[in-house]
Design an enzyme around this catalytic site. Structure first.
Site, PDB file in Angstrom:
ATOM      1  N   HIS A  21     -28.862 -24.805 -11.700  1.00 25.06           N
ATOM      2  CA  HIS A  21     -28.676 -24.042 -12.937  1.00 25.06           C
ATOM      3  C   HIS A  21     -28.994 -24.867 -14.181  1.00 25.06           C
ATOM      4  CE1 HIS A  21     -25.733 -21.211 -10.612  1.00 25.06           C
ATOM      5  NE2 HIS A  21     -26.990 -20.891 -10.427  1.00 25.06           N
ATOM      6  N   CYS A  48     -37.702 -27.208 -37.144  1.00 26.29           N
ATOM      7  CA  CYS A  48     -38.636 -26.136 -37.516  1.00 26.29           C
ATOM      8  C   CYS A  48     -37.893 -24.874 -37.949  1.00 26.29           C
ATOM      9  CB  CYS A  48     -39.585 -25.819 -36.357  1.00 26.29           C
ATOM     10  SG  CYS A  48     -38.854 -24.734 -35.112  1.00 26.29           S
TER      11      CYS A  48
HETATM   12  P1  NAD Z   1     -16.564 -20.941  -9.999  1.00 32.02           P
HETATM   13  O1  NAD Z   1     -16.044 -21.217 -11.375  1.00 32.02           O
HETATM   14  O2  NAD Z   1     -16.985 -19.574  -9.665  1.00 32.02           O
HETATM   15  O3  NAD Z   1     -15.469 -21.352  -8.917  1.00 32.02           O
HETATM   16  C1  NAD Z   1     -14.794 -22.568  -8.971  1.00 32.02           C
HETATM   17  C2  NAD Z   1     -14.287 -22.880  -7.574  1.00 32.02           C
HETATM   18  O4  NAD Z   1     -13.724 -24.188  -7.585  1.00 32.02           O
HETATM   19  C3  NAD Z   1     -13.192 -21.927  -7.070  1.00 32.02           C
HETATM   20  O5  NAD Z   1     -13.486 -21.547  -5.749  1.00 32.02           O
HETATM   21  C4  NAD Z   1     -11.913 -22.791  -7.121  1.00 32.02           C
HETATM   22  O6  NAD Z   1     -10.993 -22.458  -6.094  1.00 32.02           O
HETATM   23  C5  NAD Z   1     -12.484 -24.178  -6.910  1.00 32.02           C
HETATM   24  N1  NAD Z   1     -11.681 -25.281  -7.467  1.00 32.02           N
HETATM   25  C6  NAD Z   1     -10.838 -25.277  -8.513  1.00 32.02           C
HETATM   26  N2  NAD Z   1     -10.302 -26.494  -8.701  1.00 32.02           N
HETATM   27  C7  NAD Z   1     -10.818 -27.294  -7.738  1.00 32.02           C
HETATM   28  C8  NAD Z   1     -10.657 -28.667  -7.404  1.00 32.02           C
HETATM   29  N3  NAD Z   1      -9.846 -29.485  -8.096  1.00 32.02           N
HETATM   30  N4  NAD Z   1     -11.359 -29.154  -6.334  1.00 32.02           N
HETATM   31  C9  NAD Z   1     -12.182 -28.352  -5.614  1.00 32.02           C
HETATM   32  N5  NAD Z   1     -12.374 -27.047  -5.891  1.00 32.02           N
HETATM   33  C10 NAD Z   1     -11.707 -26.531  -6.947  1.00 32.02           C
HETATM   34  O7  NAD Z   1     -17.682 -22.002  -9.773  1.00 32.02           O
HETATM   35  P2  NAD Z   1     -19.116 -21.843  -9.196  1.00 32.02           P
HETATM   36  O8  NAD Z   1     -19.038 -21.286  -7.820  1.00 32.02           O
HETATM   37  O9  NAD Z   1     -19.754 -23.160  -9.413  1.00 32.02           O
HETATM   38  O10 NAD Z   1     -19.854 -20.751 -10.118  1.00 32.02           O
HETATM   39  C11 NAD Z   1     -19.783 -20.776 -11.532  1.00 32.02           C
HETATM   40  C12 NAD Z   1     -21.106 -20.997 -12.258  1.00 32.02           C
HETATM   41  O11 NAD Z   1     -20.794 -21.430 -13.580  1.00 32.02           O
HETATM   42  C13 NAD Z   1     -21.902 -22.116 -11.682  1.00 32.02           C
HETATM   43  O12 NAD Z   1     -23.030 -21.564 -11.158  1.00 32.02           O
HETATM   44  C14 NAD Z   1     -22.203 -23.081 -12.836  1.00 32.02           C
HETATM   45  O13 NAD Z   1     -23.565 -22.992 -13.209  1.00 32.02           O
HETATM   46  C15 NAD Z   1     -21.421 -22.597 -14.006  1.00 32.02           C
HETATM   47  N6  NAD Z   1     -20.387 -23.538 -14.489  1.00 32.02           N
HETATM   48  C16 NAD Z   1     -20.638 -24.890 -14.491  1.00 32.02           C
HETATM   49  C17 NAD Z   1     -19.660 -25.788 -14.909  1.00 32.02           C
HETATM   50  C18 NAD Z   1     -19.971 -27.277 -14.889  1.00 32.02           C
HETATM   51  O14 NAD Z   1     -21.122 -27.662 -15.064  1.00 32.02           O
HETATM   52  N7  NAD Z   1     -18.988 -28.146 -14.626  1.00 32.02           N
HETATM   53  C19 NAD Z   1     -18.414 -25.313 -15.328  1.00 32.02           C
HETATM   54  C20 NAD Z   1     -18.183 -23.913 -15.316  1.00 32.02           C
HETATM   55  C21 NAD Z   1     -19.191 -23.051 -14.889  1.00 32.02           C
HETATM   56 ZN    ZN Z   2     -38.407 -25.983 -33.203  1.00 34.26          ZN
END
Ligand code: NAD
Ligand code: ZN
Length: 253
Positions: A120, A151
Protein backbone atom coordinates in the site's frame (compact mmCIF):
# COMPACT_ATOMS: atom_id res chain seq x y z
CA UNK A 1 6.23 -22.42 27.18
CA UNK A 2 3.20 -22.17 24.90
CA UNK A 3 3.03 -25.21 22.65
CA UNK A 4 2.09 -23.06 19.64
CA UNK A 5 5.24 -20.97 20.10
CA UNK A 6 7.30 -24.17 20.02
CA UNK A 7 5.47 -25.41 16.93
CA UNK A 8 5.97 -22.07 15.15
CA UNK A 9 9.69 -22.13 15.92
CA UNK A 10 9.97 -25.69 14.59
CA UNK A 11 8.19 -24.78 11.36
CA UNK A 12 10.46 -21.75 10.92
CA UNK A 13 13.71 -23.60 11.51
CA UNK A 14 12.72 -26.44 9.17
CA UNK A 15 11.45 -24.13 6.41
CA UNK A 16 13.11 -23.45 3.09
CA UNK A 17 11.38 -20.18 2.21
CA UNK A 18 9.56 -18.10 4.82
CA UNK A 19 7.48 -15.04 3.99
CA UNK A 20 5.74 -12.69 6.43
CA UNK A 21 2.56 -10.77 5.66
CA UNK A 22 2.05 -7.91 8.08
CA UNK A 23 -0.74 -5.43 8.78
CA UNK A 24 -1.44 -2.45 10.99
CA UNK A 25 -1.46 -4.64 14.14
CA UNK A 26 2.32 -5.17 14.02
CA UNK A 27 2.82 -1.42 14.48
CA UNK A 28 0.33 -0.97 17.32
CA UNK A 29 3.10 -1.47 19.93
CA UNK A 30 5.01 1.33 18.14
CA UNK A 31 2.11 3.64 18.96
CA UNK A 32 0.44 3.68 15.53
CA UNK A 33 -3.31 3.01 15.76
CA UNK A 34 -4.76 0.35 13.44
CA UNK A 35 -7.96 0.84 11.48
CA UNK A 36 -10.02 -1.90 13.09
CA UNK A 37 -10.01 -3.38 16.57
CA UNK A 38 -9.48 -1.73 19.94
CA UNK A 39 -8.31 1.88 19.73
CA UNK A 40 -8.60 1.71 15.94
CA UNK A 41 -9.20 4.79 13.83
CA UNK A 42 -12.45 3.15 12.74
CA UNK A 43 -13.89 4.09 16.16
CA UNK A 44 -13.48 7.77 15.20
CA UNK A 45 -13.70 7.87 11.40
CA UNK A 46 -14.83 5.59 8.65
CA UNK A 47 -11.59 4.72 6.79
CA UNK A 48 -13.65 3.86 3.73
CA UNK A 49 -14.50 7.52 3.74
CA UNK A 50 -11.31 9.29 4.82
CA UNK A 51 -8.93 6.82 3.17
CA UNK A 52 -10.81 6.58 -0.13
CA UNK A 53 -9.28 8.23 -3.17
CA UNK A 54 -12.62 9.85 -4.09
CA UNK A 55 -12.85 11.57 -0.69
CA UNK A 56 -9.27 12.73 -1.02
CA UNK A 57 -9.79 14.18 -4.49
CA UNK A 58 -13.09 15.78 -3.44
CA UNK A 59 -11.79 17.27 -0.20
CA UNK A 60 -8.00 16.96 0.28
CA UNK A 61 -8.09 19.50 3.08
CA UNK A 62 -10.40 17.33 5.21
CA UNK A 63 -8.40 14.16 4.61
CA UNK A 64 -5.09 15.90 5.30
CA UNK A 65 -6.49 17.28 8.57
CA UNK A 66 -7.24 13.74 9.74
CA UNK A 67 -3.77 12.58 8.70
CA UNK A 68 -2.20 15.51 10.48
CA UNK A 69 -4.20 15.20 13.64
CA UNK A 70 -3.83 11.48 14.14
CA UNK A 71 -1.38 9.94 11.74
CA UNK A 72 1.39 12.40 11.03
CA UNK A 73 2.88 12.65 14.52
CA UNK A 74 2.84 8.93 15.09
CA UNK A 75 3.90 7.91 11.60
CA UNK A 76 6.86 10.24 11.54
CA UNK A 77 8.05 9.58 15.09
CA UNK A 78 7.41 5.84 15.40
CA UNK A 79 10.23 3.36 15.98
CA UNK A 80 10.26 -0.37 15.22
CA UNK A 81 9.07 -2.57 18.09
CA UNK A 82 10.09 -6.11 19.08
CA UNK A 83 7.87 -7.63 16.38
CA UNK A 84 9.59 -5.69 13.56
CA UNK A 85 12.99 -6.39 15.14
CA UNK A 86 12.12 -10.08 15.45
CA UNK A 87 11.34 -10.31 11.72
CA UNK A 88 14.61 -8.55 10.92
CA UNK A 89 16.44 -11.06 13.14
CA UNK A 90 14.73 -13.94 11.32
CA UNK A 91 16.10 -12.53 8.06
CA UNK A 92 19.63 -12.27 9.54
CA UNK A 93 19.37 -15.90 10.59
CA UNK A 94 18.65 -16.80 6.96
CA UNK A 95 15.12 -17.97 7.78
CA UNK A 96 12.89 -15.15 6.52
CA UNK A 97 13.18 -14.08 2.86
CA UNK A 98 10.57 -11.41 2.31
CA UNK A 99 8.13 -9.20 4.17
CA UNK A 100 4.91 -8.26 2.40
CA UNK A 101 3.44 -5.37 4.33
CA UNK A 102 0.18 -3.48 4.10
CA UNK A 103 1.65 -0.79 6.32
CA UNK A 104 2.81 2.58 5.11
CA UNK A 105 5.05 3.35 8.10
CA UNK A 106 8.43 2.11 6.83
CA UNK A 107 9.15 0.36 10.16
CA UNK A 108 10.24 -2.97 8.62
CA UNK A 109 13.02 -1.28 6.67
CA UNK A 110 13.99 0.72 9.75
CA UNK A 111 14.21 -2.55 11.71
CA UNK A 112 16.60 -3.97 9.10
CA UNK A 113 14.57 -6.15 6.72
CA UNK A 114 16.02 -5.76 3.25
CA UNK A 115 13.29 -7.23 1.06
CA UNK A 116 10.05 -5.44 1.92
CA UNK A 117 7.17 -5.38 -0.52
CA UNK A 118 5.00 -2.36 0.24
CA UNK A 119 1.55 -3.34 -0.85
CA UNK A 120 0.00 0.00 0.00
CA UNK A 121 2.90 2.37 -0.68
CA UNK A 122 4.62 4.49 1.93
CA UNK A 123 3.95 7.66 3.89
CA UNK A 124 7.62 8.64 3.69
CA UNK A 125 7.09 10.32 0.30
CA UNK A 126 4.63 12.90 -0.99
CA UNK A 127 3.81 13.60 -4.63
CA UNK A 128 2.49 16.83 -6.13
CA UNK A 129 -0.81 16.35 -7.94
CA UNK A 130 0.08 19.18 -10.34
CA UNK A 131 3.75 18.80 -11.34
CA UNK A 132 4.22 15.18 -10.19
CA UNK A 133 7.45 15.93 -8.26
CA UNK A 134 8.22 13.74 -5.24
CA UNK A 135 9.38 15.05 -1.87
CA UNK A 136 10.39 13.36 1.37
CA UNK A 137 7.54 13.84 3.86
CA UNK A 138 9.94 14.96 6.62
CA UNK A 139 11.21 17.76 4.37
CA UNK A 140 7.75 19.20 3.67
CA UNK A 141 6.00 21.83 5.79
CA UNK A 142 2.98 19.95 7.10
CA UNK A 143 1.59 22.76 9.21
CA UNK A 144 -0.95 23.75 6.59
CA UNK A 145 -3.72 21.43 5.32
CA UNK A 146 -3.42 20.44 2.54
CA UNK A 147 0.38 20.83 2.27
CA UNK A 148 1.41 22.45 -1.02
CA UNK A 149 4.28 22.09 -3.46
CA UNK A 150 6.40 25.07 -4.54
CA UNK A 151 4.36 25.06 -7.80
CA UNK A 152 1.16 25.60 -5.78
CA UNK A 153 -0.15 22.06 -6.38
CA UNK A 154 -1.55 19.91 -3.57
CA UNK A 155 0.52 17.03 -2.17
CA UNK A 156 -0.76 13.51 -1.81
CA UNK A 157 0.99 10.81 0.20
CA UNK A 158 2.43 7.95 -1.85
CA UNK A 159 0.09 5.54 -0.11
CA UNK A 160 -2.50 3.48 -1.93
CA UNK A 161 -5.94 4.80 -0.98
CA UNK A 162 -9.02 2.61 -0.98
CA UNK A 163 -10.34 2.65 -4.54
CA UNK A 164 -6.82 2.70 -6.04
CA UNK A 165 -4.84 -0.07 -7.68
CA UNK A 166 -2.09 -1.92 -5.86
CA UNK A 167 1.25 -1.04 -7.54
CA UNK A 168 1.52 -3.83 -10.17
CA UNK A 169 5.09 -4.81 -9.23
CA UNK A 170 4.14 -5.14 -5.56
CA UNK A 171 1.14 -7.28 -6.46
CA UNK A 172 3.03 -9.56 -8.85
CA UNK A 173 5.94 -10.06 -6.45
CA UNK A 174 3.59 -10.74 -3.53
CA UNK A 175 1.74 -13.36 -5.54
CA UNK A 176 5.05 -15.01 -6.51
CA UNK A 177 6.35 -15.01 -2.94
CA UNK A 178 3.05 -16.28 -1.56
CA UNK A 179 2.92 -19.18 -3.98
CA UNK A 180 6.60 -20.09 -3.45
CA UNK A 181 6.90 -19.94 0.33
CA UNK A 182 6.58 -23.01 2.52
CA UNK A 183 5.76 -21.07 5.69
CA UNK A 184 3.86 -17.79 5.88
CA UNK A 185 3.67 -15.77 9.10
CA UNK A 186 0.61 -13.51 9.09
CA UNK A 187 1.15 -10.84 11.73
CA UNK A 188 -1.36 -8.20 12.89
CA UNK A 189 -3.70 -8.14 9.96
CA UNK A 190 -7.47 -8.37 10.15
CA UNK A 191 -7.36 -10.06 6.71
CA UNK A 192 -10.31 -8.02 5.56
CA UNK A 193 -8.64 -5.75 3.01
CA UNK A 194 -8.30 -7.30 -0.46
CA UNK A 195 -6.24 -8.26 -2.35
CA UNK A 196 -3.71 -8.47 0.52
CA UNK A 197 -5.96 -10.88 2.39
CA UNK A 198 -5.78 -13.26 -0.54
CA UNK A 199 -2.01 -13.83 -0.13
CA UNK A 200 -2.37 -16.32 2.76
CA UNK A 201 -5.01 -18.16 0.73
CA UNK A 202 -2.59 -18.39 -2.18
CA UNK A 203 0.15 -19.63 0.17
CA UNK A 204 -2.08 -22.27 1.72
CA UNK A 205 -3.34 -23.43 -1.69
CA UNK A 206 0.29 -23.78 -2.81
CA UNK A 207 1.02 -26.08 0.13
CA UNK A 208 2.50 -23.64 2.66
CA UNK A 209 1.82 -23.67 6.40
CA UNK A 210 0.15 -20.39 7.35
CA UNK A 211 0.60 -19.25 10.97
CA UNK A 212 -1.20 -16.22 12.39
CA UNK A 213 -0.07 -13.94 15.21
CA UNK A 214 -2.91 -11.73 16.39
CA UNK A 215 -4.74 -11.10 19.67
CA UNK A 216 -8.00 -11.91 17.89
CA UNK A 217 -9.16 -14.50 15.36
CA UNK A 218 -9.62 -13.39 11.74
CA UNK A 219 -11.50 -14.83 8.76
CA UNK A 220 -8.34 -16.90 8.07
CA UNK A 221 -8.43 -18.57 11.47
CA UNK A 222 -9.44 -22.22 11.42
CA UNK A 223 -9.85 -22.12 7.65
CA UNK A 224 -6.62 -21.00 6.01
CA UNK A 225 -4.18 -20.77 8.89
CA UNK A 226 -2.88 -23.90 10.59
CA UNK A 227 -3.20 -22.12 13.94
CA UNK A 228 -3.39 -18.72 15.58
CA UNK A 229 -0.78 -17.76 18.15
CA UNK A 230 -2.96 -15.42 20.21
CA UNK A 231 -1.31 -12.34 21.68
CA UNK A 232 0.53 -9.13 20.96
CA UNK A 233 3.01 -9.33 18.12
CA UNK A 234 6.03 -7.97 20.06
CA UNK A 235 5.79 -10.37 22.95
CA UNK A 236 4.95 -13.38 20.77
CA UNK A 237 7.84 -12.66 18.39
CA UNK A 238 10.25 -12.44 21.34
CA UNK A 239 9.11 -15.84 22.56
CA UNK A 240 9.33 -17.34 19.06
CA UNK A 241 12.83 -15.91 18.57
CA UNK A 242 14.10 -17.31 21.84
CA UNK A 243 12.73 -20.75 20.89
CA UNK A 244 14.24 -20.49 17.39
CA UNK A 245 17.61 -19.62 18.94
CA UNK A 246 17.53 -22.62 21.26
CA UNK A 247 16.57 -24.94 18.39
CA UNK A 248 19.47 -23.61 16.30
CA UNK A 249 21.85 -24.05 19.27
CA UNK A 250 20.72 -27.62 19.86
CA UNK A 251 21.16 -28.44 16.15
CA UNK A 252 24.77 -27.24 16.35
CA UNK A 253 25.59 -29.54 19.26
P1 NAD B 1 -6.53 -3.56 10.47
O1 NAD B 1 -6.46 -2.21 11.11
O2 NAD B 1 -7.70 -3.89 9.64
O3 NAD B 1 -6.44 -4.69 11.59
C1 NAD B 1 -5.49 -4.65 12.60
C2 NAD B 1 -5.31 -6.07 13.12
O4 NAD B 1 -4.23 -6.07 14.05
C3 NAD B 1 -6.53 -6.64 13.85
O5 NAD B 1 -6.77 -7.95 13.40
C4 NAD B 1 -6.09 -6.64 15.33
O6 NAD B 1 -6.66 -7.71 16.07
C5 NAD B 1 -4.59 -6.81 15.20
N1 NAD B 1 -3.80 -6.28 16.32
C6 NAD B 1 -4.09 -5.27 17.17
N2 NAD B 1 -3.09 -5.10 18.06
C7 NAD B 1 -2.15 -6.02 17.77
C8 NAD B 1 -0.88 -6.35 18.32
N3 NAD B 1 -0.36 -5.69 19.37
N4 NAD B 1 -0.18 -7.38 17.75
C9 NAD B 1 -0.67 -8.07 16.70
N5 NAD B 1 -1.87 -7.80 16.13
C10 NAD B 1 -2.59 -6.78 16.65
O7 NAD B 1 -5.18 -3.72 9.72
P2 NAD B 1 -4.88 -4.23 8.28
O8 NAD B 1 -5.40 -5.61 8.12
O9 NAD B 1 -3.44 -3.96 8.08
O10 NAD B 1 -5.72 -3.28 7.28
C11 NAD B 1 -5.76 -1.87 7.42
C12 NAD B 1 -5.17 -1.08 6.26
O11 NAD B 1 -4.88 0.23 6.74
C13 NAD B 1 -3.84 -1.61 5.81
O12 NAD B 1 -4.02 -2.08 4.55
C14 NAD B 1 -2.86 -0.43 5.87
O13 NAD B 1 -2.55 0.01 4.56
C15 NAD B 1 -3.59 0.70 6.52
N6 NAD B 1 -3.02 1.14 7.81
C16 NAD B 1 -1.65 1.17 7.98
C17 NAD B 1 -1.10 1.55 9.20
C18 NAD B 1 0.41 1.56 9.35
O14 NAD B 1 1.12 1.80 8.38
N7 NAD B 1 0.95 1.26 10.54
C19 NAD B 1 -1.94 1.90 10.26
C20 NAD B 1 -3.35 1.86 10.05
C21 NAD B 1 -3.85 1.48 8.82
ZN1 ZN C 1 4.26 20.74 -7.81
Amino acid sequence: MNDLIQQTAKYLVAARHVVALTGAGISVESGIPPFRGEGGLWEKYDPMEFAHINSFMKNPEKVWKIFMGDMKKVLLAAKPNDAHLGLARLEQLGILKTVITQNVDGLHQMAGNTDVIEFHGNFAWLRCLQCDKRFKTVEVDLSEAPPKCTCGGIFRPECVFFGEMIPPIALTRSQEESSQCDVMLVVGTSALVQPAAFMPVLAQQSGATVIEINPEPTPLTGRISKFLVAGKAGQIMNEILSEVNSLIQSQKQ
